[in-house]
Design a protein around this motif. Structure first.
Motif, PDB file in Angstrom:
ATOM      1  N   GLU A   1       6.275  -5.639  -6.532  1.00  0.00           N
ATOM      2  CA  GLU A   1       6.119  -4.765  -5.088  1.00  0.00           C
ATOM      3  C   GLU A   1       7.404  -5.834  -5.051  1.00  0.00           C
ATOM      4  OE1 GLU A   1       4.245  -4.162  -2.086  1.00  0.00           O
ATOM      5  OE2 GLU A   1       4.972  -2.604  -0.997  1.00  0.00           O
ATOM      6  N   VAL A   2       9.014  -5.404  -4.491  1.00  0.00           N
ATOM      7  CA  VAL A   2       9.882  -5.524  -3.161  1.00  0.00           C
ATOM      8  C   VAL A   2      10.035  -5.356  -2.258  1.00  0.00           C
ATOM      9  CG1 VAL A   2      12.402  -6.640  -2.530  1.00  0.00           C
ATOM     10  CG2 VAL A   2      12.067  -6.490  -5.121  1.00  0.00           C
ATOM     11  N   TYR A   3       9.464  -6.061  -1.169  1.00  0.00           N
ATOM     12  CA  TYR A   3       8.641  -5.344   0.221  1.00  0.00           C
ATOM     13  C   TYR A   3       9.292  -6.187   1.216  1.00  0.00           C
ATOM     14  CZ  TYR A   3       4.646  -4.848   3.340  1.00  0.00           C
ATOM     15  OH  TYR A   3       3.347  -4.448   3.650  1.00  0.00           O
ATOM     16  N   SER A   4       9.043  -4.993   2.600  1.00  0.00           N
ATOM     17  CA  SER A   4       9.454  -5.550   3.430  1.00  0.00           C
ATOM     18  C   SER A   4       9.430  -4.856   5.491  1.00  0.00           C
ATOM     19  CB  SER A   4      11.331  -5.621   3.933  1.00  0.00           C
ATOM     20  OG  SER A   4      12.265  -6.474   5.078  1.00  0.00           O
ATOM     21  N   GLY A   5      10.087  -4.803   6.145  1.00  0.00           N
ATOM     22  CA  GLY A   5       9.306  -3.869   7.104  1.00  0.00           C
ATOM     23  C   GLY A   5       7.568  -4.065   7.608  1.00  0.00           C
ATOM     24  N   SER A   6       6.542  -3.418   7.450  1.00  0.00           N
ATOM     25  CA  SER A   6       4.948  -3.823   7.885  1.00  0.00           C
ATOM     26  C   SER A   6       5.285  -4.659   8.769  1.00  0.00           C
ATOM     27  CB  SER A   6       4.534  -4.064   6.643  1.00  0.00           C
ATOM     28  OG  SER A   6       3.163  -4.532   6.873  1.00  0.00           O
ATOM     29  N   PHE A   7       4.113  -4.875   9.648  1.00  0.00           N
ATOM     30  CA  PHE A   7       3.750  -5.641  11.388  1.00  0.00           C
ATOM     31  C   PHE A   7       3.744  -6.520  11.339  1.00  0.00           C
ATOM     32  CE2 PHE A   7       1.102  -2.440  11.322  1.00  0.00           C
ATOM     33  CZ  PHE A   7       0.002  -2.760  10.929  1.00  0.00           C
TER      34      PHE A   7
END
Lengths: 338, 338, 338, 338
Positions: free
Chosen positions: D273-279
Motif C-alpha cells: 500500500e502507498v498510503y497518506s491521510g488518515s489521522f
C-alpha cells in the motif's frame, strides 16, 4: 483572409524554444534528470528534448554557446495557408529573414526577428512524436510514458522576453502574429508599458515582453515548463533544493496571470520556471487586464517579495546598460508598429 | 471565409448549459452551497449561476421542470460574422430553429437542434461579469472573489450528451460547428462509434456524444465543472459525502481524456462531474485517438470500475428503451451527415 | 514510576490554547469563517472553538482582552496518576499556582507558570466531543462533520512562545513536562540558544521557545492549526487574501521542522499559522537536530525570506525592549533549571 | 512498572518488516525504482531498504524465498528496560522464542510469535542512518536526500496481518505489546471480531489483524509505506500504471482509518500500500471506533468498491481453506488471551 474585425487564427501555439548554454552537459543534466524532460535527438551541438505530454517531437533545443540566452523561438502555424500569410505579412513589415529547410522533426520555416531582435520562426509541418518502446505509455492518448523522473514536466508553456520597447514588440505580436493581449503592466498613469502577456491559444500567455531595465536587446527573462498541479511545483522545489540548484523565487503565486511559479537558474544561467495554475482564456473579445504600479505591487499575490535579481538578471547577462540604437534592419518595422 | 482545408474558428467555447430539475430548491442548494457556484440572477423559474472564474455572467441556468435533463446548450461564436456564418450553415442543413432576443446577460442567439434533438444555440454578444462589492476579488484578473464556499468550482468545462446515433451527431459538431475531434471509442473493429469527444478550443473536450443504450433521444449524460487541482476533486468528494450526496464514481482517472473525475447526482437527478486534470490540445492537425473495446476497458486508467448505472442512467430517466424514429424535422439533416 | 533513564510519558499532548484579543468579534470571524473552526460554547467573554478533527470538545479559547496575547496553555496528562506526578514536580520546582475546578469540557487542572511567566495548566479529565445533529459526520471515526467552510483546519498542532531565556524554559519543558527536544537553533558556536522545539508526542513539536528580541516576558509568537495537505495551505492563502487578511509569510517550507507554513495576523493581532507537512518523530532516543546561524539561514528551505516582523513582532506588542528582571516568584525555579 | 490503570509505553513504533519474495530481483526493482526506496545493505539473500524519511537504517528487509509472505516483524522498544519487560511478559505468556544477536543495524532482539504464528521481535538498540555523500540531504533534519525517484515513499507506516482468530491476536497486541486499540470491525451485532487496528504511537495504526477467510495462519494482508500528501498517492498510481504493475484498488479513501490508499501487488506477489491521510491519535483514553457490517459497508468512504481479491488474496497464497489447529506451542498463549 478574415474580415478586419475577426480575430486572426494563423498561429496555433508556441512550438519550441532554443536555449543557449555555456555548460551544455550540466544544462542537459538539469533538464533531463531534474526537470525530467526526455532527450530525443542530438545534432550539431544541440540536444533536442521534450516534455512527456508534448505532442511534438521536441519542444526544447539546448545548444552549446559562449553565453546563455535564447536562440530561435518557433511558432506553429494553424495551416500551410496561415504560414504563407504570416510570412508575407512579416516580410512586408520588414522583419523577415527568409525560409529554412526546417529543423529536426519539422518542415520548412520562415525566420524573422521581432522588433527587439529576438530570432523567431513560423512553421506548419510537424512530426508527431512516436515513442520508442521503452517510452511507450500505457495511456493511448499520452505521446510518451510518464517516467516520473524528477519534476517530470509535462509540456512547454511559455517564455518571457525582455525588450527595450515593450509597446512596439507587443504590437508586433498582436498585429503580425495575431496573438491576443491578455494582461499588461503600465506605469505612470498608464503611459509607460512595462510588460505585456499574450497568447495565440487558450493558454493564458505563451509570450511575454517585459522592459529590459539594462536597455539591452534580444534577451531572455525566462522559459517555462508546465506541470499539472500546484503540488508538483512544491515537489519541484524539493528536488531542485536537494540538487543544489539556486531557487530565485517561489513556489508562490503571481497576481498577474495567477500563475503558480518556481524560478531557478539552470546551470547554464538561464532562468527556468516550473509553472502551474494560471487560467485559460476562451473569450474572443477578452479585455486585457491592466495593472498600475500600485495594483501590481511586487507581482505576487500572497505578499511574497520577488528579489531584485528578478528585475535585473536576464540572459545573456550584461553588466552595464546598453542603450545602443536598434540595428538599421529593424528600424522601419519598429517605426511602423510604434 | 477560410479556404476549405483550414480549420474553422467560428465557435469560441461552451457558453452555458441549462439544466432542468424537478427539485429546484434542492438543486440550487447543491450548486450553490456544495459546488460553491454563485447565483447571480433569477427569472421565470430559472436561477442563473456562475463559477468564480467564469468571465461570462452566467454559465449554468437551473430551470424548474417536471423531469431532469438538459435544456438549451449555448455556444459562444468568435465574432458577429462567425455567428452569421454558423446560423446560415445550420439553417441550410435543416437543423435551424431561429433567432431569439437573447437570454440573461447576452445578445441575440440562433437556436437549433443537433440531429439527436438536443436544443442548442449560438450567440456572440456576452455581458462580461462585473462583481458586486461583496464578490469583488482582490485579484484584478479574477472576475469574482474566490469565496472558498464548498467545492468552489472554477468554471464550466464540458457536457456529455447521449445520442441514438453518435456518428451523425459527431459529424454535425465537426462539420457544422467546427469542433475538433479529440478522441473516440469505436467497437467492432472500428465499425461502431460508441462515443466521440470534441472541442472548439484547447480544452480537451467541451462536448461529448455517447451512444444512448436505451435508444432514447435528447438526453444528458453529465455536465462538468472544472477545479484547478486533483486535490480539489478529492476535497469535493469529502464535501459531497458529508452532505449525503450519492457519489456514483470517482474520484479517479479516466483513460480517455485523462480526466480526473468525480460523478455525483445533484438532487434533481442530473449527473454532475467535478473535473480536473485532462490535457490541452493545441495541435491544429490533431489526430483523434481511437479506443477499441479492449483498449478502452472500463474507461478508467487505474483499474477502477465504473458502475453499470454509468452506462444505463441518464436524464431524463427512461425505464424502457425508446426506439422511436427521429422527428421528421431532423431527418434530412441526419441523412446529409450520415 | 519509570526508572530514571526511561522517557517520561506523563503529558499526552497539547490540549488547548487561550488567545486574548482586543477585537473578539473580528477574531471570531477569522477563526470561524476563514479558518473554518467550529464555535461550541460561549461563557464569560470567551468563545470556545474546535477543529473538525479534534477529539476534544474545544482546542481554542478566544477571550476578549485589552491586548492580544496568549492566556492559558493547557496540556493533557496521560492518566490521573501522571497528572498528580506532574503537579507535584512542578510545585516542587516553585512554579506551581494551584488546582482549578476545570474549564469548559474538562475536569480539574493544575495551573502553573513556565519560567518566562506564561500561564499553563495540566488536566486529565476531558469531555470527548459529541457532535450535535447538524455537525454529525458521515464518517464514524470523525468527531465532527468536515464542513468545508473556509480553510477548515483539522486540529490544533502547536504554539511558539517567546522567552527571555530559552535555555531555562526548554529545560523546564524537557525535565518537568517530559517533552522530547526535537530541534534547536544555537548561535555563537552553540553557546547561545535561540530557539528550541519540543513535543510530548510523535507530532514534531507542540511547543517552541524562541528568544524574545525585545526582552519582554510571557509573549506569544504564533499559534498553529493543522491541515492535512500542502495544497490545503495554498488554498488557505487564497482564502485569507480574498478576505483582506495580512499574510506575513508563506506559504513556503521551513528548514527546521520541515513545516509547510502560512503566517497571518488574525484581526486581534495574534500571529496564526496554517500548517502541514513537517514529520513525525517516533524514536525514543531522538537526537536533537541543532542548527547554527549559517545552517539555519533565514529559517526557510527554498530560499524565501522571512520578513523582519517575524523576529520583531509578537503579542502583546511591545514598543520598547523590556529588560525587567523575572518576578521574584519565578526566580528560584529559573535558578534550578539554568 | 506503571500502575495498572496507566497506559504501557514499552513499544515505541514499528521498526521494520521482512517481506519474502520468490522474485527478489523484480521485487527489488519495484521497491527501489518504483516506490523509490533506498537499498542500503545486502546479505544472506536479503536486501535492506529504507524510505528517505526513516530515521532507522532500514525499515524493509526483502528476502528471497519460495513463496511470498511476511518474515519477521520488528518492533522498537522505548528503552532497554522496556525491552526486558516485554521479553519477560511474552515469555511468560508462552509465546517467546528467544534472544538473537540482532539484525543489520540493530542490537539484540527478543523473538516471539503472535498467537496466529507470525514471527515478531522487539529490540532497542538502533543504528541511526548516516547517509553516504551521494545521499546527503540539504535538509539537516532529513536523514537522507529526497531523491524524487519514483513514488519516493517517505517512511514505513503499518502492516496488516491475517489471523484465524482476530480477538486473540488483538488481545495479544494490546495486553502484551501495549498497543492502543483504535478501530474495530465487528459483525453479528458485535459478536464476531472481523478486524482490529492498533498502534503503539500517535500514528493511527501500525498493526492490523483481519480475519483470514481461508482459515490459514501466518499470512500477510499488506505492508504500507507513507507519503506526505494525497497528491503523492495519485502520482504513485500513474507511476505504477506506466510500469505495468497491477493496481488492485484505489487511490481512494477508507472509512475506517480515513486512510487514502493505493494497493498494488509487488512482483513477488505481496500486496503493498502507498498510503497518506488518515489521522493521528493522541488521546490517552481513546475509545475504539467500532463498525458493524452496515456501517463499514465496503470499507471505503466515497463509494468505491474493493474487489473480492481484497478479501480473498493474501501471501502466501493458499488455494484451499486450511483449518488446521494451532501448533501446540501456541495453544497455551491463545487460551490465556481468549
Amino acid at each position: 483572409m478574415p474580415a478586419p474585425s475577426e480575430p486572426l487564427h494563423d498561429i496555433a501555439h508556441l512550438g519550441s524554444v532554443e536555449l543557449l548554454t555555456p555548460k551544455p552537459d550540466r544544462s542537459l543534466w538539469y533538464f533531463r534528470d531534474l526537470l525530467g524532460m526526455e532527450p530525443v535527438h542530438e545534432s550539431g551541438g544541440s540536444v533536442y528534448l521534450r516534455g512527456y505530454g508534448d505532442y511534438a517531437t521536441s519542444t526544447l533545443k539546448l545548444t552549446a554557446a559562449k553565453t546563455a540566452g535564447v536562440g530561435c523561438v518557433s511558432w506553429r502555424a494553424t495551416s500551410p495557408q496561415a504560414l504563407e500569410r504570416r510570412a508575407k505579412a512579416i516580410e512586408a513589415a520588414g522583419l523577415g529573414i527568409g525560409w529554412t529547410n526546417g529543423d529536426f522533426g519539422r518542415g520548412r520555416s520562415y525566420r524573422f526577428r521581432d522588433p527587439d531582435g529576438h530570432l523567431m520562426e513560423a512553421y506548419y509541418e510537424e512530426q508527431k512524436f512516436v515513442a520508442p518502446p521503452a517510452l511507450h505509455s500505457t495511456l493511448k492518448n499520452l505521446p510518451q510514458k510518464y517516467t516520473g523522473r524528477g519534476v517530470c514536466a509535462r509540456r512547454v508553456d511559455h517564455l518571457a522576453l525582455l525588450a527595450q520597447d515593450v509597446e512596439t514588440n507587443r504590437k508586433f505580436a498582436v498585429e503580425l502574429l495575431g496573438f491576443q493581449l491578455r494582461e499588461q503592466v503600465r506605469y505612470d498613469q498608464g503611459k509607460t508599458e512595462i510588460g505585456s502577456w499574450m497568447s495565440p491559444t487558450a493558454i493564458h500567455h505563451q509570450l511575454a515582453y517585459v522592459v529590459d531595465v539594462k536597455g539591452a536587446r534580444g534577451r531572455l527573462h525566462h522559459f517555462s515548463m508546465w506541470v499539472d498541479n500546484r503540488d508538483d511545483v512544491l515537489r519541484a522545489a524539493d528536488i531542485l533544493s536537494e540538487n543544489g540548484i539556486f531557487i530565485e523565487a517561489g513556489p508562490s503565486k503571481h497576481n498577474n496571470s495567477q500563475g503558480f511559479y518556481l524560478y531557478s537558474y539552470e546551470p547554464g544561467g538561464n532562468r527556468i520556471e516550473v509553472y502551474s495554475g494560471s487560467f485559460l482564456v476562451t473569450a474572443p473579445d477578452w479585455e486585457p487586464v491592466t495593472w498600475s504600479e500600485e495594483e501590481r505591487g511586487t507581482g505576487t499575490y500572497w505578499g511574497a517579495t520577488l528579489p531584485d535579481s528578478f528585475i535585473q538578471y536576464a540572459t545573456p547577462d550584461v553588466q552595464t546598460p546598453n542603450t545602443a540604437p536598434a540595428p538599421e534592419v529593424l528600424k522601419e518595422a519598429i517605426a511602423s508598429l510604434s
